[in-house]
Design a protein around this motif. Structure first.
Motif, PDB file in Angstrom:
ATOM      1  N   PRO A  83       0.834  -1.201   0.000  1.00  0.00           N
ATOM      2  CA  PRO A  83       0.000   0.000   0.000  1.00  0.00           C
ATOM      3  C   PRO A  83       0.873   1.258   0.000  1.00  0.00           C
ATOM      4  CG  PRO A  83      -0.037  -1.043   2.168  1.00  0.00           C
ATOM      5  CD  PRO A  83       0.811  -1.898   1.285  1.00  0.00           C
ATOM      6  N   PRO A  84       0.293   2.438  -0.306  1.00  0.00           N
ATOM      7  CA  PRO A  84       1.072   3.670  -0.227  1.00  0.00           C
ATOM      8  C   PRO A  84       1.340   4.057   1.225  1.00  0.00           C
ATOM      9  CG  PRO A  84      -1.213   4.176  -0.770  1.00  0.00           C
ATOM     10  CD  PRO A  84      -1.083   2.683  -0.753  1.00  0.00           C
ATOM     11  N   GLY A  85       2.226   5.040   1.407  1.00  0.00           N
ATOM     12  CA  GLY A  85       2.515   5.539   2.752  1.00  0.00           C
ATOM     13  C   GLY A  85       3.776   4.931   3.320  1.00  0.00           C
ATOM     14  N   THR A  86       3.990   5.154   4.618  1.00  0.00           N
ATOM     15  CA  THR A  86       5.188   4.630   5.288  1.00  0.00           C
ATOM     16  C   THR A  86       4.853   4.082   6.672  1.00  0.00           C
ATOM     17  OG1 THR A  86       5.669   6.807   6.233  1.00  0.00           O
ATOM     18  CG2 THR A  86       6.739   6.299   4.138  1.00  0.00           C
ATOM     19  N   SER A  87       3.559   3.880   6.963  1.00  0.00           N
ATOM     20  CA  SER A  87       3.208   3.450   8.324  1.00  0.00           C
ATOM     21  C   SER A  87       2.896   1.953   8.393  1.00  0.00           C
ATOM     22  CB  SER A  87       2.077   4.309   8.885  1.00  0.00           C
ATOM     23  OG  SER A  87       0.903   4.051   8.188  1.00  0.00           O
ATOM     24  N   CYS A  88       2.221   1.530   9.458  1.00  0.00           N
ATOM     25  CA  CYS A  88       2.116   0.094   9.755  1.00  0.00           C
ATOM     26  C   CYS A  88       1.706  -0.829   8.593  1.00  0.00           C
ATOM     27  CB  CYS A  88       1.243  -0.201  10.974  1.00  0.00           C
ATOM     28  SG  CYS A  88       0.484   1.166  11.795  1.00  0.00           S
ATOM     29  N   THR A 108       7.988   7.498  21.168  1.00  0.00           N
ATOM     30  CA  THR A 108       7.818   8.751  20.436  1.00  0.00           C
ATOM     31  C   THR A 108       7.598   8.371  18.983  1.00  0.00           C
ATOM     32  OG1 THR A 108       9.247   9.902  21.967  1.00  0.00           O
ATOM     33  CG2 THR A 108       8.902  10.938  19.822  1.00  0.00           C
ATOM     34  N   CYS A 109       6.423   8.693  18.458  1.00  0.00           N
ATOM     35  CA  CYS A 109       6.055   8.222  17.110  1.00  0.00           C
ATOM     36  C   CYS A 109       6.154   9.300  16.057  1.00  0.00           C
ATOM     37  CB  CYS A 109       4.637   7.686  17.091  1.00  0.00           C
ATOM     38  SG  CYS A 109       4.365   6.359  18.239  1.00  0.00           S
ATOM     39  N   GLY A 110       6.558  10.507  16.443  1.00  0.00           N
ATOM     40  CA  GLY A 110       6.646  11.563  15.439  1.00  0.00           C
ATOM     41  C   GLY A 110       6.543  12.924  16.080  1.00  0.00           C
ATOM     42  N   GLU A 111       6.240  13.906  15.239  1.00  0.00           N
ATOM     43  CA  GLU A 111       6.117  15.281  15.701  1.00  0.00           C
ATOM     44  C   GLU A 111       4.916  15.900  15.023  1.00  0.00           C
ATOM     45  OE1 GLU A 111      10.323  17.435  16.477  1.00  0.00           O
ATOM     46  OE2 GLU A 111       9.669  17.368  14.401  1.00  0.00           O
ATOM     47  N   GLY A 163       7.036   9.251  12.699  1.00  0.00           N
ATOM     48  CA  GLY A 163       8.401   8.739  12.734  1.00  0.00           C
ATOM     49  C   GLY A 163       8.594   7.603  11.737  1.00  0.00           C
ATOM     50  N   ILE A 164       9.861   7.290  11.424  1.00  0.00           N
ATOM     51  CA  ILE A 164      10.166   6.220  10.477  1.00  0.00           C
ATOM     52  C   ILE A 164       9.695   4.891  11.055  1.00  0.00           C
ATOM     53  CG2 ILE A 164      12.031   5.002   9.270  1.00  0.00           C
ATOM     54  CD1 ILE A 164      13.628   7.660   9.560  1.00  0.00           C
TER      55      ILE A 164
END
Lengths: 282, 298
Positions: A168-173, B126-129, B146-147
């Motif tokens: 999927p698109p994005g960079t999360s889970c 900490t998951c980001g800002e 966050g990455i």
């Protein structure tokens, strides 16, 4: 070998690259499976047009509370990290859509008042399409949690020598879940500020995951070197550049494969495959 | 104050380009929120000056305390997310057999609870800002996840509620929300209880397919929606079909936006399309905005 196709930004051409690469490998007689892990908006089937022979529900286990045993002690409520259990007076209520299915509440309930049931979050469809094994996931509408369904789609690769994973698109889970087991990640971008900015985020992600990777530039324009200079600066190899070609856009709009609609572009997919094979076996 | 969410189902249909133009047209009357927190792009056009920067803390991650672990393996027996891996050898800690894959760990805490040696730490992540900023069009709230971080839905909810608070304080007429692709967690977080959704689609088999699913989600959440077709002239026949499809779903039509290289040129010039040019595609987007306002005000 597991090859994942990802991008950061949506609409850059992940599905185009993934389906055509899978088709190319199928034509060469490789034992290949295409896995559509964009379970929120799966599109691969619109291009590969598989005949689906099996549909199975993907489920996650969620708690069921036996009220005759529950004393509303609140241990489960305190424990749950996802706020899926709430105490209301002398009862504990379950919010199944928030539950990740960790089983912690059942394990620690002092009254043994919690059992589990399976909650459906989507379906996995499997079939075949022109020499390619096919699997995708379809998240139920209104369902927030896609990673368990993505894991179920990824399990369909067992019998294949090569899996092409459409992320999927994005960079999360959901993306991380799709890429976690990959041997190689091909990042697809377009030479626009949005495309390259999101490619930067996707690069950070694959480097954090420590997976070998490369870039395919889609809709490349003659004379525009934005993508090449960006990739040089970020020290990532550009494996292929698919030209900005109206015939490709029109074929895509109708659900046609690039390999059939614009055969002159086949060599780019061959280049992509040769590169990945060299990297993974090296 | 009306909360307008721009969504698409399928990625790359032009949500952000349209949102940036809406922000330019509604200059001074709108607060902006970029709720596409894991691939945020609106700031590339709006060039926000960050006024306030806040860490986003959410959830926990399990970490083995190597000096306490006895290698009993109870943690690995209970983990349902395949996050505990056997076979780790640490020269300094020969008893430690397990390691925790931070990417696979869902932060449920079951291993922490069952460990008999109290050998698993469970710090907050900490998951980001997230940021409150000024732009040439108005205040903007945005974020950076966050990455490989989790909890994008919670970050979206935070960005949205902060933007809403500012919009109410400033007496803004509109809160413009740039959403993310898909129909999952972050999309549900940006769409729930909004006043209105504009669905941006494209005349392709994917655009058509994904429109059905995002329209279904808007309906399920009870958010009134309109649809506009971007790059409609790539495939006029498919555009007609999408129009008919929208009608069938009881979704009104907000207009057509033509394919125009000016959209990419505007992006390269760090301008909204309606700032970059006055004719053609800029007029189309202006027309969509007018249709959205008509729908909201009736």
């Amino acid at each position: 070998m597991k090859i994942a196709i990802a991008s950061g930004k949506g609409g850059t051409g992940k599905t185009t690259v993934a389906t055509n690469l899978a088709l190319l490998l199928g034509e060469r007689g490789e034992n290949v499976v295409y896995l559509d892990c964009d379970v929120e908006e799966p599109n691969g089937h619109l291009f590969l047009k598989p005949s689906i022979d099996r549909r199975i529900a993907a489920t996650i286990p969620v708690p069921v509370i036996d009220e005759s045993k529950c004393t509303a002690c609140g241990e489960c409520v305190k424990f749950c990290q996802y706020n899926a259990l709430v105490r209301l007076g002398k009862t504990v209520m379950v919010f199944p859509e928030l539950c990740h299915g960790c089983g912690g509440c059942m394990l620690l309930c002092p009254q043994k008042a919690i059992s589990e049931r399976d909650r459906e979050i989507g379906i996995v469809e499997t079939g075949r399409a022109c020499g390619v094994c096919f699997a995708n996931g379809r998240l139920n509408i209104g369902e927030a949690m896609s990673p368990p369904l993505i894991r179920e789609v990824l399990r369909q690769s067992a019998a294949a020598a090569i899996a092409v994973i459409d992320a999927p698109p994005g960079t999360s889970c959901p993306v991380i879940t799709s890429l976690r087991t990959a041997d190689f990640v091909m990042l697809v971008t377009e030479p626009t500020p949005f495309g390259l900015h999101d490619l930067g985020m996707a690069l950070d992600m694959v480097r954090e995951l420590d997976v070998p990777h490369g870039v395919v530039v889609n809709r490349a324009e003659a004379g525009n070197i934005d993508a090449e200079s960006f990739c040089a600066q970020r020290q990532v190899a550009v494996i292929a550049q698919l030209p900005d070609d109206r015939r490709v856009a029109e074929a895509y709009s109708r659900g046609e494969m690039v390999l059939t609609a614009v055969p002159s572009l086949r060599r780019h997919f061959e280049t992509i495959w040769e590169y990945i094979r060299g990297q993974v076996h090296a | 104050m009306k909360e307008i969410v721009i969504i698409s189902g399928k990625g790359g249909t032009g949500k952000t380009s349209i949102a940036a133009s809406f922000a330019a047209i509604a200059k001074g009357k709108a607060v902006l929120a970029d709720c596409d927190v894991d691939a945020a792009d609106l700031h590339l056009i709006l060039k926000p000056e960050i006024r306030r920067r806040t860490e986003f803390r959410s959830g926990h991650k399990a970490i083995i305390r190597k000096n306490r672990c006895t290698g009993c393996g109870k943690c690995a027996q209970v983990c349902r997310f395949d996050a505990l891996h056997d076979g780790t050898t640490w020269d300094a800690y020969p008893e430690v057999r397990y390691s925790i894959d931070p990417v696979a760990c869902e932060g449920c805490g079951v291993c922490v609870r069952v460990c008999p040696a109290d050998a698993i730490d469970f710090p907050e992540e900490t998951c980001g800002e997230w940021y409150i900023s000024d732009t040439r069009f108005g205040a903007m709230v945005h974020a950076k996840l966050g990455i490989a971080a989790e909890n994008s839905g919670k970050l979206v909810t935070l960005v949205r509620s902060e933007a809403k608070r500012i919009a109410q304080e400033e007496g803004a007429d509109y809160l413009l929300i740039d959403g993310s692709p898909g129909i999952g967690c972050p999309v549900i977080a940006s769409l729930t209880a909004a006043d209105f959704a504009l669905i941006v689609t494209e005349p392709t088999v994917s655009g058509d397919h994904d429109l059905r699913r995002i329209a279904g989600l808007a309906k399920q959440l009870g958010v009134p929606a309109m649809v506009c077709v971007n790059k409609w002239d790539i495939n006029p026949a498919a555009t007609r079909e999408i129009k008919a499809l929208a009608q069938g779903h009881g979704i009104s039509f907000a207009g057509l936006v033509r394919y125009d290289r000016a959209v990419t040129e505007a992006q390269r010039a760090e301008k909204a399309v309606v700032e970059y040019c006055a004719e053609g595609v800029a007029m189309d987007i202006q027309g969509v905005w007018t249709a959205v306002l008509d729908a909201i005000n009736t």
